[in-house]
Design an enzyme around this catalytic site. Structure first.
Site, mmCIF file in Angstrom:
data_model
loop_
_atom_site.group_PDB
_atom_site.id
_atom_site.type_symbol
_atom_site.label_atom_id
_atom_site.label_comp_id
_atom_site.label_asym_id
_atom_site.label_seq_id
_atom_site.Cartn_x
_atom_site.Cartn_y
_atom_site.Cartn_z
ATOM 1 N N HIS A 1 0.823 -1.211 0.000
ATOM 2 C CA HIS A 1 0.000 0.000 0.000
ATOM 3 C C HIS A 1 0.854 1.256 0.000
ATOM 4 O O HIS A 1 0.502 2.260 -0.634
ATOM 5 C CB HIS A 1 -0.940 -0.004 1.213
ATOM 6 C CG HIS A 1 -2.202 -0.761 0.983
ATOM 7 N ND1 HIS A 1 -3.256 -0.770 1.862
ATOM 8 C CD2 HIS A 1 -2.588 -1.548 -0.049
ATOM 9 C CE1 HIS A 1 -4.235 -1.519 1.393
ATOM 10 N NE2 HIS A 1 -3.852 -2.003 0.241
ATOM 11 N N GLU A 2 1.965 1.220 0.713
ATOM 12 C CA GLU A 2 2.863 2.377 0.725
ATOM 13 C C GLU A 2 3.372 2.686 -0.679
ATOM 14 O O GLU A 2 3.617 3.845 -1.020
ATOM 15 C CB GLU A 2 4.035 2.132 1.681
ATOM 16 C CG GLU A 2 3.664 2.187 3.153
ATOM 17 C CD GLU A 2 3.109 3.549 3.558
ATOM 18 O OE1 GLU A 2 3.682 4.571 3.125
ATOM 19 O OE2 GLU A 2 2.094 3.583 4.271
#
Length: 249
Positions: A230-231
């Site tokens: 997700h980062e």
């Protein structure tokens, strides 16, 4: 029907039904929905008279997953999906959970049902792991639980393509979950619950703890990997545009 977003009902012989019925938001993950469902599982987990939980939705919806507001907050980095831990509620519940997914399960709403001990699907309902439709990688433990429950080939296809499938499609693909007509889902789930509730509670708790131990041990590693992905993927401008486009605002 009760006007509560989450309704907890004692049925019979230690069977408790948790009905998700936020019609205004199609059982999406609003703050109120999350608080209500988390509270319901916390209550049931503490009750010594409960032997099995039946988790279900209303009419044509099981759960539609992330809301526009929630996805915006994830995009902006205000929250992580682990801040609102819905995915492991059924897994961590000490007694067996039967998910009667009589209606559509979308994204995180679909994944949430997959963490139940017994999951019953409807032939007519739509199920999708549609995270990549928004341009970000899957979360909520989906990269772990979907291959476990559906098989790796189908699970990888679902997550990569973000395609929609009906229960009938799963049946044709050989998914080893009970898949029946929509009107039969809840009764099938209740029959399973009755069979479970005949057993002593301590035996149910002991066996569930044993059977789910490998899942609970492996899950945190997958969650860490999903957060790392997700980062890399969630904060792209294209993701924000896709969120707005999908929700039409």
């Amino acid at each position: 029907m009760s006007d509560q977003i989450i309704e907890v009902s004692d049925l019979q012989d230690g069977i408790v039904q948790i009905r998700m019925q936020d019609r205004a938001n199609r059982n999406g993950f609003t703050v109120e929905f999350i608080a209500g469902l988390t509270g319901a599982f916390a209550e049931v987990s503490q009750r010594e008279d409960c032997r099995v939980v039946v988790l279900t939705g209303y009419d044509g919806y099981f759960s539609s997953g992330g809301t526009q507001e929630g996805l915006r907050d994830l995009y902006a980095g205000k929250i992580q999906f682990t801040d609102r831990d819905l995915y492991s509620l059924a897994l961590n519940c000490p007694i067996p959970v039967v998910a009667a997914m009589q209606g559509h399960g979308i994204g995180g709403g679909f994944v949430m049902g997959m963490f139940a001990d017994v999951t019953v699907l409807a032939r007519e309902a739509v199920y999708t792991a549609n995270f990549m439709k928004y341009g970000f990688t899957p979360g909520m433990g989906s990269t772990f639980i979907l291959p476990e429950k559906l098989g790796s080939v189908l699970a990888h296809e679902m997550m990569l393509t973000a395609a929609t499938y009906r229960g009938e499609d799963f049946l044709k693909r050989g998914v080893q979950l009970p898949i029946v007509s929509r009107e039969q889902v809840l009764e099938y789930a209740l029959d399973a619950a009755r069979s479970l509730a005949e057993k002593p509670r301590v035996s149910l708790v002991t066996l569930k703890n044993h059977l789910t131990a490998p899942l609970r041990a492996k899950l945190p590693g997958f969650i860490e990997q999903e957060i790392a992905m997700h980062e890399l993927t969630f904060h792209q401008p294209e993701v924000k545009s896709r969120i707005e486009a999908v929700f039409g605002k």
